[in-house]
Write a protein that holds these residues in place. Structure first.
Motif, mmCIF file in Angstrom:
data_model
loop_
_atom_site.group_PDB
_atom_site.id
_atom_site.type_symbol
_atom_site.label_atom_id
_atom_site.label_comp_id
_atom_site.label_asym_id
_atom_site.label_seq_id
_atom_site.Cartn_x
_atom_site.Cartn_y
_atom_site.Cartn_z
ATOM 1 N N ALA A 45 0.834 -1.205 0.000
ATOM 2 C CA ALA A 45 0.000 0.000 0.000
ATOM 3 C C ALA A 45 0.864 1.250 0.000
ATOM 4 N N ALA A 46 1.956 1.217 0.752
ATOM 5 C CA ALA A 46 2.877 2.343 0.780
ATOM 6 C C ALA A 46 3.500 2.565 -0.594
ATOM 7 N N THR A 47 3.831 1.465 -1.257
ATOM 8 C CA THR A 47 4.409 1.558 -2.605
ATOM 9 C C THR A 47 3.393 2.132 -3.575
ATOM 10 N N TRP A 48 2.161 1.643 -3.498
ATOM 11 C CA TRP A 48 1.096 2.167 -4.372
ATOM 12 C C TRP A 48 0.917 3.666 -4.153
ATOM 13 N N ASP A 69 3.031 10.016 6.070
ATOM 14 C CA ASP A 69 1.743 10.672 5.814
ATOM 15 C C ASP A 69 0.709 9.721 5.215
ATOM 16 N N LEU A 70 1.063 8.467 5.058
ATOM 17 C CA LEU A 70 0.205 7.490 4.376
ATOM 18 C C LEU A 70 -1.175 7.390 5.025
ATOM 19 N N PRO A 71 -2.249 7.729 4.289
ATOM 20 C CA PRO A 71 -3.612 7.653 4.846
ATOM 21 C C PRO A 71 -4.185 6.245 4.679
ATOM 22 N N GLY A 87 -9.049 6.802 0.804
ATOM 23 C CA GLY A 87 -10.410 6.585 0.342
ATOM 24 C C GLY A 87 -10.533 5.662 -0.852
ATOM 25 N N THR A 88 -9.410 5.191 -1.399
ATOM 26 C CA THR A 88 -9.426 4.291 -2.557
ATOM 27 C C THR A 88 -9.126 2.865 -2.124
ATOM 28 N N ASP A 89 -9.996 1.936 -2.513
ATOM 29 C CA ASP A 89 -9.763 0.525 -2.221
ATOM 30 C C ASP A 89 -8.656 0.028 -3.146
ATOM 31 N N VAL A 90 -7.516 -0.328 -2.565
ATOM 32 C CA VAL A 90 -6.366 -0.736 -3.369
ATOM 33 C C VAL A 90 -6.068 -2.227 -3.209
#
Length: 240
Positions: A45-48, A69-71, A87-90
């Motif tokens: 997720a951090a990479t995305w 700062d990763l939300p 807010g985005t499903d990854v």
């Protein structure tokens, strides 16, 4: 869980790519009624997030700040573990070849590891509360350095491993739907390079003191789950 148990059960599972730690840990958590934390999904997720926001992965300071700062909203329900960033499903996006190829650049950033380890410890601690997803029963947390750095005091610590041949075949089936020669070769670089990169910052091939090794090379999925549940029962006195 045995009657009278008052503390949350923490099960930590480490191991190399393709060992089955994610799928097995998730099923173990489901059967024990525990929360499930996929720490590898955090790094993905951090990479995305860095790719999505245009942060150069070679700029370690910028990447570290972006991860601070990763939300991130990551669920711990083993039946439906969601990963949402800003807010985005990854959940699907973080499993793409693009992210798989880039994740080591983020995962080997020591400042990133410090931040995500902090978040992992928080997620584990939360499950001791009656108001948590597991209602205080505990959590199965899996991923790199969980058994040695993130949760070295976990009730049960397991290194789930398998032969290189078995790991490549499993990842090929996951990614390509087949473990024929072509599929295995297409997967080889992703699996072995990720392990080689990650091994520069964390040890996950050899069990540390107090960590129980489960070798799943010759086990199918159900047998591996059963083997892990047996270790949990023996080490913690908790009935599966």
């Amino acid at each position: 869980m045995e009657a009278g148990r008052v503390s949350a059960l923490v099960v930590a599972v480490d191991g190399p790519s393709g060992s089955g730690k994610s799928s097995v840990s998730r099923e173990v958590a489901r059967r024990l009624g525990l929360a499930y934390l996929d720490t590898g999904a955090m790094y993905r997720a951090a990479t995305w997030w860095c790719v999505h926001t245009g942060v150069p992965l070679a700029d370690q300071d910028a990447v570290a700040q972006a991860v601070r700062d990763l939300p991130l909203d990551q669920g711990v329900d083993p039946d439906a573990p969601h990963v949402v960033v800003g807010g985005t499903d990854v959940g699907e996006a973080i499993r793409t070849t693009e992210i798989s190829a880039a994740v080591s650049a983020v995962a080997t950033n020591l400042a990133v590891r410090d931040e995500l380890r902090r978040r992992q410890r928080v997620a584990i601690a939360v499950e001791a509360a009656a108001s948590s997803f597991s209602e205080g029963r505990g959590i199965v947390a899996e991923g790199r350095d969980i058994t040695t750095v993130v949760a070295p005091d976990a009730d049960v610590r397991i290194l789930l491993t398998a032969s290189e041949e078995a790991r490549l075949a499993r990842r090929a089936r996951d990614v390509h739907g087949s473990d024929d020669d072509a599929a295995v070769e297409a997967t080889r670089d992703q699996v072995l390079r990720r392990d080689a990169d990650d091994s520069t910052v964390v040890q996950f091939h050899v069990a540390a003191d107090g960590v129980v090794t489960v070798d799943s090379s010759d086990l199918d999925f159900e047998q591996t789950v059963a083997a892990v549940l047996q270790v949990v029962a023996e080490v913690s006195g908790t009935r599966a």
